[in-house]
Design a protein around this motif. Structure first.
Motif, PDB file in Angstrom:
ATOM      1  N   ASP A 163       0.804  -1.227   0.000  1.00 56.93           N
ATOM      2  CA  ASP A 163       0.000   0.000   0.000  1.00 56.93           C
ATOM      3  C   ASP A 163       0.836   1.276   0.000  1.00 56.93           C
ATOM      4  O   ASP A 163       1.948   1.298   0.530  1.00 56.93           O
ATOM      5  N   PRO A 164       0.258   2.358  -0.527  1.00 52.10           N
ATOM      6  CA  PRO A 164       0.831   3.677  -0.266  1.00 52.10           C
ATOM      7  C   PRO A 164       0.530   4.072   1.178  1.00 52.10           C
ATOM      8  O   PRO A 164      -0.412   3.552   1.784  1.00 52.10           O
ATOM      9  N   SER A 165       1.330   4.988   1.733  1.00 58.03           N
ATOM     10  CA  SER A 165       1.122   5.392   3.122  1.00 58.03           C
ATOM     11  C   SER A 165       1.027   6.912   3.235  1.00 58.03           C
ATOM     12  O   SER A 165       1.525   7.651   2.373  1.00 58.03           O
ATOM     13  N   THR A 166       0.411   7.351   4.307  1.00 58.06           N
ATOM     14  CA  THR A 166       0.251   8.790   4.549  1.00 58.06           C
ATOM     15  C   THR A 166       1.600   9.484   4.638  1.00 58.06           C
ATOM     16  O   THR A 166       1.744  10.643   4.221  1.00 58.06           O
ATOM     17  N   GLU A 167       2.608   8.782   5.154  1.00 58.00           N
ATOM     18  CA  GLU A 167       3.939   9.369   5.278  1.00 58.00           C
ATOM     19  C   GLU A 167       4.541   9.719   3.923  1.00 58.00           C
ATOM     20  O   GLU A 167       5.464  10.531   3.833  1.00 58.00           O
ATOM     21  N   GLN A 168       4.015   9.133   2.867  1.00 62.23           N
ATOM     22  CA  GLN A 168       4.534   9.395   1.521  1.00 62.23           C
ATOM     23  C   GLN A 168       3.808  10.541   0.819  1.00 62.23           C
ATOM     24  O   GLN A 168       4.156  10.882  -0.316  1.00 62.23           O
ATOM     25  N   CYS A 169       2.812  11.127   1.472  1.00 60.28           N
ATOM     26  CA  CYS A 169       2.093  12.249   0.867  1.00 60.28           C
ATOM     27  C   CYS A 169       3.048  13.433   0.681  1.00 60.28           C
ATOM     28  O   CYS A 169       3.809  13.775   1.585  1.00 60.28           O
ATOM     29  N   ALA A 170       3.011  14.036  -0.488  1.00 57.08           N
ATOM     30  CA  ALA A 170       3.892  15.162  -0.793  1.00 57.08           C
ATOM     31  C   ALA A 170       3.368  16.435  -0.129  1.00 57.08           C
ATOM     32  O   ALA A 170       2.151  16.664  -0.046  1.00 57.08           O
ATOM     33  N   THR A 178       6.238  20.335  -3.116  1.00 64.56           N
ATOM     34  CA  THR A 178       7.589  20.783  -2.796  1.00 64.56           C
ATOM     35  C   THR A 178       8.656  19.799  -3.246  1.00 64.56           C
ATOM     36  O   THR A 178       9.764  20.189  -3.613  1.00 64.56           O
ATOM     37  N   ASP A 179       8.346  18.515  -3.235  1.00 67.95           N
ATOM     38  CA  ASP A 179       9.304  17.515  -3.699  1.00 67.95           C
ATOM     39  C   ASP A 179       8.795  16.976  -5.022  1.00 67.95           C
ATOM     40  O   ASP A 179       8.128  15.955  -5.100  1.00 67.95           O
ATOM     41  N   ASN A 180       9.129  17.680  -6.092  1.00 69.64           N
ATOM     42  CA  ASN A 180       8.547  17.418  -7.400  1.00 69.64           C
ATOM     43  C   ASN A 180       8.838  16.014  -7.910  1.00 69.64           C
ATOM     44  O   ASN A 180       8.048  15.434  -8.646  1.00 69.64           O
ATOM     45  N   GLY A 181       9.967  15.458  -7.538  1.00 65.27           N
ATOM     46  CA  GLY A 181      10.359  14.165  -8.085  1.00 65.27           C
ATOM     47  C   GLY A 181      10.071  12.982  -7.182  1.00 65.27           C
ATOM     48  O   GLY A 181      10.537  11.875  -7.448  1.00 65.27           O
ATOM     49  N   ASP A 182       9.316  13.185  -6.111  1.00 64.37           N
ATOM     50  CA  ASP A 182       9.064  12.108  -5.160  1.00 64.37           C
ATOM     51  C   ASP A 182       7.882  11.257  -5.614  1.00 64.37           C
ATOM     52  O   ASP A 182       6.726  11.634  -5.459  1.00 64.37           O
ATOM     53  N   TRP A 183       8.198  10.085  -6.183  1.00 61.96           N
ATOM     54  CA  TRP A 183       7.174   9.176  -6.684  1.00 61.96           C
ATOM     55  C   TRP A 183       6.969   7.990  -5.758  1.00 61.96           C
ATOM     56  O   TRP A 183       6.325   7.010  -6.136  1.00 61.96           O
ATOM     57  N   ASP A 184       7.509   8.056  -4.536  1.00 61.64           N
ATOM     58  CA  ASP A 184       7.440   6.899  -3.642  1.00 61.64           C
ATOM     59  C   ASP A 184       6.014   6.437  -3.416  1.00 61.64           C
ATOM     60  O   ASP A 184       5.781   5.239  -3.196  1.00 61.64           O
ATOM     61  N   ILE A 185       5.066   7.348  -3.481  1.00 64.11           N
ATOM     62  CA  ILE A 185       3.686   6.991  -3.143  1.00 64.11           C
ATOM     63  C   ILE A 185       3.075   6.019  -4.152  1.00 64.11           C
ATOM     64  O   ILE A 185       2.095   5.340  -3.847  1.00 64.11           O
ATOM     65  N   ILE A 186       3.671   5.908  -5.343  1.00 62.42           N
ATOM     66  CA  ILE A 186       3.147   4.910  -6.289  1.00 62.42           C
ATOM     67  C   ILE A 186       4.091   3.721  -6.454  1.00 62.42           C
ATOM     68  O   ILE A 186       3.792   2.809  -7.233  1.00 62.42           O
ATOM     69  N   TYR A 187       5.204   3.715  -5.719  1.00 60.48           N
ATOM     70  CA  TYR A 187       6.098   2.556  -5.777  1.00 60.48           C
ATOM     71  C   TYR A 187       5.681   1.535  -4.725  1.00 60.48           C
ATOM     72  O   TYR A 187       6.356   1.315  -3.722  1.00 60.48           O
ATOM     73  N   ASN A 188       4.531   0.941  -4.971  1.00 59.61           N
ATOM     74  CA  ASN A 188       3.972  -0.126  -4.144  1.00 59.61           C
ATOM     75  C   ASN A 188       3.111  -0.976  -5.067  1.00 59.61           C
ATOM     76  O   ASN A 188       2.859  -0.605  -6.226  1.00 59.61           O
ATOM     77  N   GLN A 189       2.656  -2.109  -4.588  1.00 55.09           N
ATOM     78  CA  GLN A 189       1.914  -3.015  -5.464  1.00 55.09           C
ATOM     79  C   GLN A 189       0.622  -2.388  -5.974  1.00 55.09           C
ATOM     80  O   GLN A 189       0.245  -2.585  -7.137  1.00 55.09           O
ATOM     81  N   PHE A 190      -0.045  -1.618  -5.136  1.00 56.91           N
ATOM     82  CA  PHE A 190      -1.271  -0.952  -5.565  1.00 56.91           C
ATOM     83  C   PHE A 190      -0.976   0.087  -6.639  1.00 56.91           C
ATOM     84  O   PHE A 190      -1.608   0.106  -7.703  1.00 56.91           O
ATOM     85  N   GLY A 191      -0.004   0.963  -6.395  1.00 61.37           N
ATOM     86  CA  GLY A 191       0.299   2.035  -7.334  1.00 61.37           C
ATOM     87  C   GLY A 191       0.772   1.526  -8.682  1.00 61.37           C
ATOM     88  O   GLY A 191       0.358   2.043  -9.736  1.00 61.37           O
ATOM     89  N   ILE A 212       6.816  11.920 -18.546  1.00 63.22           N
ATOM     90  CA  ILE A 212       6.645  12.926 -17.495  1.00 63.22           C
ATOM     91  C   ILE A 212       7.064  12.325 -16.157  1.00 63.22           C
ATOM     92  O   ILE A 212       6.596  11.255 -15.773  1.00 63.22           O
ATOM     93  N   ARG A 213       7.945  13.017 -15.445  1.00 63.23           N
ATOM     94  CA  ARG A 213       8.499  12.450 -14.223  1.00 63.23           C
ATOM     95  C   ARG A 213       8.399  13.392 -13.020  1.00 63.23           C
ATOM     96  O   ARG A 213       9.051  13.173 -12.023  1.00 63.23           O
ATOM     97  N   GLY A 214       7.598  14.421 -13.112  1.00 61.91           N
ATOM     98  CA  GLY A 214       7.460  15.331 -11.985  1.00 61.91           C
ATOM     99  C   GLY A 214       6.018  15.441 -11.532  1.00 61.91           C
ATOM    100  O   GLY A 214       5.088  15.461 -12.349  1.00 61.91           O
ATOM    101  N   LEU A 215       5.807  15.515 -10.218  1.00 62.11           N
ATOM    102  CA  LEU A 215       4.450  15.663  -9.698  1.00 62.11           C
ATOM    103  C   LEU A 215       3.796  16.924 -10.239  1.00 62.11           C
ATOM    104  O   LEU A 215       2.625  16.921 -10.637  1.00 62.11           O
ATOM    105  N   ASN A 216       4.541  18.030 -10.245  1.00 58.97           N
ATOM    106  CA  ASN A 216       3.966  19.291 -10.714  1.00 58.97           C
ATOM    107  C   ASN A 216       3.685  19.265 -12.208  1.00 58.97           C
ATOM    108  O   ASN A 216       2.730  19.903 -12.673  1.00 58.97           O
TER     109      ASN A 216
END
Length: 261
Positions: A163-170, A178-191, A212-216
Motif C-alpha cells: 500500500d501507499p502510506s500517509t507518510e509518503q504524501c507530498a 515541494t518535492d517534485n520528483g518524489d514518486w514513492d507513493i506509487i512505488y507499491n503493489q497498488f500504485g 513525465i516524471r514530476g508531480l507538478n
C-alpha cells in the motif's frame, strides 16, 4: 465475452472463487498466467489475495471521483468536472476487470475485439523470455504490447510493499508540490497495478505522457492530456487511498479544457 476454458477445476478460495487449468487461473474477470499453482504459496495465491483487495481500495477512489472538482485530489490531477465520467468509467472497469477493447490495426480480424485483462509472471516458458527478463531489470511491471490486454509482472513487483502510506504524501507550498520528483507513493503493489492497468483501460499509450516524471508536471497537464497519462491515474488513486490532504490547485482555465494559463 466469455473465456472458453474447458475442464477447469473450480475452487472456493478464502480470498475469492477462482478457476484453474495448468498455468492459467481465472478470478472474476482477471486472468493470471504463469504465476505458479494455486494453493502452493505461489504468486498466483498472492494475486488471488491482492485483486479483491485492490477492488475494495478502488471503491474509495470511486467515492472520491463522485465529488468531482470538490475533491482537491481530483481537481489537481484531472482538472475539470467534465473529466468525471471518463475517469469514473476507467476506474470502475478496472475494479471489475471488464474485457478490454483491443486495437485491431494489423491484427487478424477473426480474433475477438475484446480480451480479459491478464496478469503474467516472468517464467522461462514465456515466449521472448530473455527479452522480457532483460526489460524487467529496473522495472516492477510493464505492458508488453500496446493496444493489448496484458500486464507483465516482474520479480521486483513482489518486493514492493502492498500500500501507499500517509507518510509518503507530498507537501505543498505556494501552490506547488515541494518535492517534485518524489514518486514513492506509487512505488507499491497498488500504485504499480493502477499505473499499468491505466494504460489498458484509459488507452494511455502516448509515449510523451509516460516520459513525465514530476508531480507538478502531472498537475500542469491539460484536462485532455491528464486523461491520457497513466501517472495521473496512479498518483491520484494512491494519494486518495493514502489519505493525502494537500494538493495544489491546477493552473488552468477551468472552462476551457485545452488551455493553460
Amino acid at each position: 465475452m466469455r473465456l472458453q476454458l474447458p475442464f477447469l477445476i473450480v475452487v472456493a478460495a478464502v480470498t475469492q472463487a477462482f478457476c484453474t487449468q495448468g498455468n492459467l487461473t481465472v478470478t472474476g474477470n482477471y486472468v493470471i498466467r504463469h504465476c505458479g499453482a494455486a494453493g502452493t504459496r505461489s504468486n498466483t495465491d498472492n494475486l488471488l489475495a491482492l485483486l479483491p483487495y485492490f477492488t475494495n481500495q478502488l471503491q474509495i477512489v470511486l467515492a472520491d471521483i463522485r465529488l468531482g472538482i470538490r475533491s482537491k485530489a481530483f481537481r489537481a490531477f484531472f482538472k475539470t468536472q467534465a473529466s468525471v465520467p471518463w475517469v469514473e468509467s476507467v476506474f470502475r472497469e478496472m475494479a471489475a476487470g471488464y474485457p478490454i477493447a483491443l486495437e485491431t490495426k494489423g491484427r487478424n480480424l477473426n480474433q475477438p475485439p475484446y480480451e480479459h485483462p491478464s496478469l503474467i509472471c516472468l517464467d522461462p516458458s514465456l515466449p521472448d523470455y530473455d527479452s522480457k527478463k532483460t526489460y524487467c531489470e529496473g522495472h516492477e511491471a510493464f505492458v508488453p504490447h500496446r493496444g493489448g490486454a496484458q500486464v507483465q509482472l516482474c520479480p521486483d513487483y513482489w518486493n514492493l510493499t502492498r500500500d501507499p502510506s500517509t507518510e509518503q504524501c507530498a507537501a505543498v507550498r505556494r501552490n506547488r508540490f515541494t518535492d517534485n520528483g518524489d514518486w514513492d507513493i506509487i512505488y507499491n503493489q497498488f500504485g504499480v497495478f493502477i499505473h499499468e492497468m491505466s494504460h489498458l483501460y484509459a488507452a494511455a499509450w502516448d509515449p510523451e505522457m509516460d516520459r513525465i516524471r514530476g508531480l507538478n508536471e502531472c498537475v500542469d497537464l491539460s484536462p485532455q492530456d491528464s486523461r491520457k497519462a497513466a501517472q495521473n491515474y496512479a498518483l491520484y488513486a494512491a494519494m486518495v487511498v493514502a489519505g493525502c490532504r494537500k494538493f495544489p490547485t491546477p493552473r488552468i482555465v477551468v472552462h476551457d479544457e485545452h488551455r493553460k494559463l
